[in-house]
Motif scaffolding. Structure first.
Motif, PDB file in Angstrom:
ATOM      1  N   LEU A  11       0.851  -1.192   0.000  1.00 21.79           N
ATOM      2  CA  LEU A  11       0.000   0.000   0.000  1.00 21.79           C
ATOM      3  C   LEU A  11       0.886   1.240   0.000  1.00 21.79           C
ATOM      4  O   LEU A  11       1.812   1.343   0.825  1.00 21.79           O
ATOM      5  CB  LEU A  11      -0.901  -0.014   1.227  1.00 21.79           C
ATOM      6  N   VAL A  40      -6.997  -5.988 -12.771  1.00 25.29           N
ATOM      7  CA  VAL A  40      -7.969  -5.560 -11.771  1.00 25.29           C
ATOM      8  C   VAL A  40      -9.215  -6.416 -11.958  1.00 25.29           C
ATOM      9  O   VAL A  40      -9.470  -6.918 -13.061  1.00 25.29           O
ATOM     10  CB  VAL A  40      -8.298  -4.064 -11.882  1.00 25.29           C
ATOM     11  N   PRO A  87      -3.628   6.244  -8.298  1.00 26.88           N
ATOM     12  CA  PRO A  87      -4.650   5.280  -7.862  1.00 26.88           C
ATOM     13  C   PRO A  87      -5.026   4.282  -8.955  1.00 26.88           C
ATOM     14  O   PRO A  87      -5.320   3.112  -8.658  1.00 26.88           O
ATOM     15  CB  PRO A  87      -5.834   6.180  -7.508  1.00 26.88           C
ATOM     16  N   ASP A  89      -3.136   2.802 -10.870  1.00 23.41           N
ATOM     17  CA  ASP A  89      -2.131   1.731 -10.948  1.00 23.41           C
ATOM     18  C   ASP A  89      -2.468   0.575 -10.007  1.00 23.41           C
ATOM     19  O   ASP A  89      -1.780  -0.456 -10.029  1.00 23.41           O
ATOM     20  CB  ASP A  89      -0.744   2.272 -10.597  1.00 23.41           C
ATOM     21  N   THR A  90      -3.488   0.754  -9.191  1.00 23.31           N
ATOM     22  CA  THR A  90      -3.894  -0.303  -8.270  1.00 23.31           C
ATOM     23  C   THR A  90      -4.304  -1.550  -9.033  1.00 23.31           C
ATOM     24  O   THR A  90      -5.147  -1.491  -9.935  1.00 23.31           O
ATOM     25  CB  THR A  90      -5.060   0.177  -7.389  1.00 23.31           C
ATOM     26  N   GLN A 110      -0.041  -7.768  -4.848  1.00 22.89           N
ATOM     27  CA  GLN A 110      -1.018  -6.681  -4.848  1.00 22.89           C
ATOM     28  C   GLN A 110      -0.327  -5.339  -4.672  1.00 22.89           C
ATOM     29  O   GLN A 110       0.500  -5.166  -3.766  1.00 22.89           O
ATOM     30  CB  GLN A 110      -2.038  -6.885  -3.722  1.00 22.89           C
ATOM     31  N   THR A 112      -1.546  -1.403  -4.139  1.00 21.73           N
ATOM     32  CA  THR A 112      -2.684  -0.534  -3.877  1.00 21.73           C
ATOM     33  C   THR A 112      -2.176   0.890  -3.679  1.00 21.73           C
ATOM     34  O   THR A 112      -1.303   1.125  -2.831  1.00 21.73           O
ATOM     35  CB  THR A 112      -3.457  -0.982  -2.631  1.00 21.73           C
ATOM     36  N   VAL A 113      -2.713   1.812  -4.463  1.00 21.73           N
ATOM     37  CA  VAL A 113      -2.303   3.204  -4.397  1.00 21.73           C
ATOM     38  C   VAL A 113      -3.490   4.025  -3.898  1.00 21.73           C
ATOM     39  O   VAL A 113      -4.539   4.061  -4.541  1.00 21.73           O
ATOM     40  CB  VAL A 113      -1.842   3.728  -5.768  1.00 21.73           C
ATOM     41  N   SER A 114      -3.316   4.642  -2.761  1.00 24.19           N
ATOM     42  CA  SER A 114      -4.399   5.442  -2.184  1.00 24.19           C
ATOM     43  C   SER A 114      -4.299   6.898  -2.635  1.00 24.19           C
ATOM     44  O   SER A 114      -3.200   7.420  -2.841  1.00 24.19           O
ATOM     45  CB  SER A 114      -4.346   5.359  -0.658  1.00 24.19           C
TER      46      SER A 114
END
Length: 115
Positions: A11, A40, A87, A89-90, A110, A112-114
């Motif tokens: 993350l 995704v 985001p 790129d998640t 995984q 995850t980009v917030s």
């Protein structure tokens, strides 16, 4: 049979960086291409970047200028340096080893980009 093991996902906030690694159980020099794909839920797996046995690289338009793929044949490892993450790129990122006789996939990691 070649096994590929990815690591380095996690993350991260938008604008941050991650470095993915893919370690092969055997030599990678026999493969025409080593690549990174991402997926995704509900969408097809897409090519992110690949590197040939002669180190020629190819990138998806969406990651050009932000991601860099590289390889270390001595370590049987392929890397994906991801900078300026967004985001969008998640995804789950998969390592792929391709040769004419067949290809191999890792289990995925995984990212995850917030926002």
């Amino acid at each position: 049979q070649v096994q590929l093991v990815e690591s380095g996902g996690g993350l991260v906030q938008a604008g941050g960086s991650l470095r993915l690694s893919c370690v092969a159980s055997g030599t990678i020099v026999s493969f025409n291409y080593m690549g990174w794909y991402r997926q995704v839920p509900g969408k097809q797996r897409e090519l992110v970047a690949r590197i040939s046995s002669s180190s020629k690289t190819l990138y998806a338009d969406s990651v050009k200028g932000r991601f860099t793929i590289s390889r270390d044949n001595a370590k049987n490892t392929v890397y994906l340096q991801m900078n300026s993450l967004k985001p969008e790129d998640t995804a789950v990122y998969f390592c792929n080893a391709f040769r004419v006789l067949g290809d191999y996939w890792g289990q995925g990691t995984q990212v995850t980009v917030s926002s």
